[in-house]
Scaffold this motif. Structure first.
Motif, PDB file in Angstrom:
ATOM      1  N   SER A   1       0.919  -1.145  -0.076  1.00 42.26           N
ATOM      2  CA  SER A   1       0.096   0.080  -0.108  1.00 42.26           C
ATOM      3  C   SER A   1       0.766   1.231   0.002  1.00 42.26           C
ATOM      4  O   SER A   1       1.849   1.107   0.373  1.00 42.26           O
ATOM      5  N   THR A   2       0.467   2.189  -0.546  1.00 41.85           N
ATOM      6  CA  THR A   2       1.249   3.565  -0.660  1.00 41.85           C
ATOM      7  C   THR A   2       0.920   4.491   0.708  1.00 41.85           C
ATOM      8  O   THR A   2       1.625   4.804   1.238  1.00 41.85           O
ATOM      9  N   ARG A   3      -0.463   4.359   0.893  1.00 40.01           N
ATOM     10  CA  ARG A   3      -0.659   4.916   2.161  1.00 40.01           C
ATOM     11  C   ARG A   3      -1.846   4.242   2.881  1.00 40.01           C
ATOM     12  O   ARG A   3      -2.994   4.031   2.436  1.00 40.01           O
ATOM     13  N   PRO A   4      -1.740   3.785   4.251  1.00 41.89           N
ATOM     14  CA  PRO A   4      -0.630   4.076   4.979  1.00 41.89           C
ATOM     15  C   PRO A   4       0.240   2.926   4.916  1.00 41.89           C
ATOM     16  O   PRO A   4      -0.238   1.710   4.484  1.00 41.89           O
ATOM     17  N   ALA A   5       1.666   3.359   4.939  1.00 40.74           N
ATOM     18  CA  ALA A   5       2.660   2.051   5.001  1.00 40.74           C
ATOM     19  C   ALA A   5       2.881   1.752   6.348  1.00 40.74           C
ATOM     20  O   ALA A   5       2.883   2.419   7.331  1.00 40.74           O
ATOM     21  N   ILE A   6       3.517   0.544   6.604  1.00 37.37           N
ATOM     22  CA  ILE A   6       3.960   0.227   8.004  1.00 37.37           C
ATOM     23  C   ILE A   6       5.350  -0.649   7.438  1.00 37.37           C
ATOM     24  O   ILE A   6       5.333  -1.452   6.644  1.00 37.37           O
ATOM     25  N   ARG A   7       6.256  -0.148   8.173  1.00 35.14           N
ATOM     26  CA  ARG A   7       7.604  -0.979   8.243  1.00 35.14           C
ATOM     27  C   ARG A   7       7.792  -1.895   9.384  1.00 35.14           C
ATOM     28  O   ARG A   7       7.300  -1.616  10.471  1.00 35.14           O
ATOM     29  N   VAL A   8       8.383  -3.045   9.306  1.00 36.97           N
ATOM     30  CA  VAL A   8       8.455  -4.037  10.285  1.00 36.97           C
ATOM     31  C   VAL A   8       9.896  -4.437  10.239  1.00 36.97           C
ATOM     32  O   VAL A   8      10.545  -4.672   9.364  1.00 36.97           O
ATOM     33  N   GLY A   9      10.222  -4.576  11.583  1.00 39.28           N
ATOM     34  CA  GLY A   9      11.912  -5.014  11.679  1.00 39.28           C
ATOM     35  C   GLY A   9      11.839  -5.569  13.205  1.00 39.28           C
ATOM     36  O   GLY A   9      11.005  -5.867  13.789  1.00 39.28           O
ATOM     37  N   GLN A  10      13.166  -5.791  13.453  1.00 40.04           N
ATOM     38  CA  GLN A  10      13.568  -6.415  14.897  1.00 40.04           C
ATOM     39  C   GLN A  10      14.799  -5.692  15.492  1.00 40.04           C
ATOM     40  O   GLN A  10      15.459  -4.940  14.916  1.00 40.04           O
ATOM     41  N   ALA A  11      14.436  -5.812  16.907  1.00 38.22           N
ATOM     42  CA  ALA A  11      15.352  -4.746  17.650  1.00 38.22           C
ATOM     43  C   ALA A  11      16.581  -5.562  17.720  1.00 38.22           C
ATOM     44  O   ALA A  11      16.529  -6.819  17.683  1.00 38.22           O
ATOM     45  N   LEU A  12      17.992  -4.878  17.552  1.00 39.06           N
ATOM     46  CA  LEU A  12      19.022  -5.392  17.836  1.00 39.06           C
ATOM     47  C   LEU A  12      19.889  -5.057  19.095  1.00 39.06           C
ATOM     48  O   LEU A  12      20.945  -5.388  19.342  1.00 39.06           O
ATOM     49  N   GLN A  13      19.216  -4.462  20.127  1.00 38.01           N
ATOM     50  CA  GLN A  13      19.731  -4.172  21.309  1.00 38.01           C
ATOM     51  C   GLN A  13      18.355  -4.191  22.324  1.00 38.01           C
ATOM     52  O   GLN A  13      17.302  -3.952  21.985  1.00 38.01           O
ATOM     53  N   SER A  14      18.886  -3.974  23.520  1.00 46.92           N
ATOM     54  CA  SER A  14      17.609  -4.030  24.460  1.00 46.92           C
ATOM     55  C   SER A  14      16.872  -2.602  24.699  1.00 46.92           C
ATOM     56  O   SER A  14      15.957  -2.724  25.229  1.00 46.92           O
TER      57      SER A  14
END
Length: 204
Positions: free
Chosen positions: A173-186
């Motif tokens: 989707s152009t809007r709304p977009a959602i980025r997904v990631g993972q944390a690399l630190q606490s």
């Protein structure tokens, strides 16, 4: 009957704070139970809902604009279970795909869950989900990167050793977009002024 099956079969990792959703006669985008049946008997079930909990966490710590995007376009699978005598027949896979179908019908862009057993991890892999390492927080940034909306880390409230985030992008989707990631630190961001090291994995 499906609620009872899920409660009985999911011994660990189920969020006990979530109440029975009740009947839905209007097909609204709300907490929903999905059942698999053999005649009149339930043999499996799933519980899927808008990601209201993580939206509320975002709302309380960062702001309402991003929370509205999460609540409207992100879906959480709270549990999938099949009776032991009916496992190995693809019922869990069918339930998983039915949850995705339900989410797409309501225009969701992201579906996630927290599998806590080896069987649940295997189901997620078969269905094409990305699975994080145990107890690594999922990070969601609602909106485009240029909107200034802060990413939020979603830590675990239940310290089940095998628990891990699993997610799948359902659409672009152009809007709304959602980025997904993972944390690399606490030091996951809990307030707008905090920063965390994030590896971005996918986006809608």
């Amino acid at each position: 009957m499906i609620w009872g099956l899920l409660t009985e079969q999911i011994k660990h990792g189920r969020d006990q704070r979530i109440e029975y959703p009740g009947a839905d006669t209007h097909d609204l985008f709300r907490p929903t139970l999905i059942g698999a049946w053999a005649g009149d008997d339930p043999i499996g079930g799933a519980f899927v809902m808008p990601d209201e909990q993580d939206a509320e966490q975002y709302r309380l710590t960062i702001g309402d604009q991003g929370a509205q995007i999460i609540e409207r376009y992100c879906v959480m699978i709270q549990g999938i279970a099949t009776l032991p005598q009916h496992r190995g027949k693809g019922i869990g896979t069918q339930l998983k795909y039915f949850c995705e179908q339900w989410a797409r019908e309501h225009d969701a862009l992201l579906i996630s869950g927290i599998p806590t057993t080896d069987q649940a991890h295997a189901l997620n892999r078969r269905c094409g989900y990305r699975i994080l390492a145990p107890l690594v927080p999922l990070v969601i940034q609602p909106g485009h990167a240029d909107t200034g909306l802060t990413p939020i880390g979603l830590p675990f409230t239940r310290q089940t050793p095998a628990a891990r985030w699993a997610f799948k992008i359902l659409g672009q989707s152009t809007r709304p977009a959602i980025r997904v990631g993972q944390a690399l630190q606490s030091d996951i961001p809990r307030r707008g002024h905090q920063q965390a090291t994030v590896e971005w994995l996918d986006h809608t």
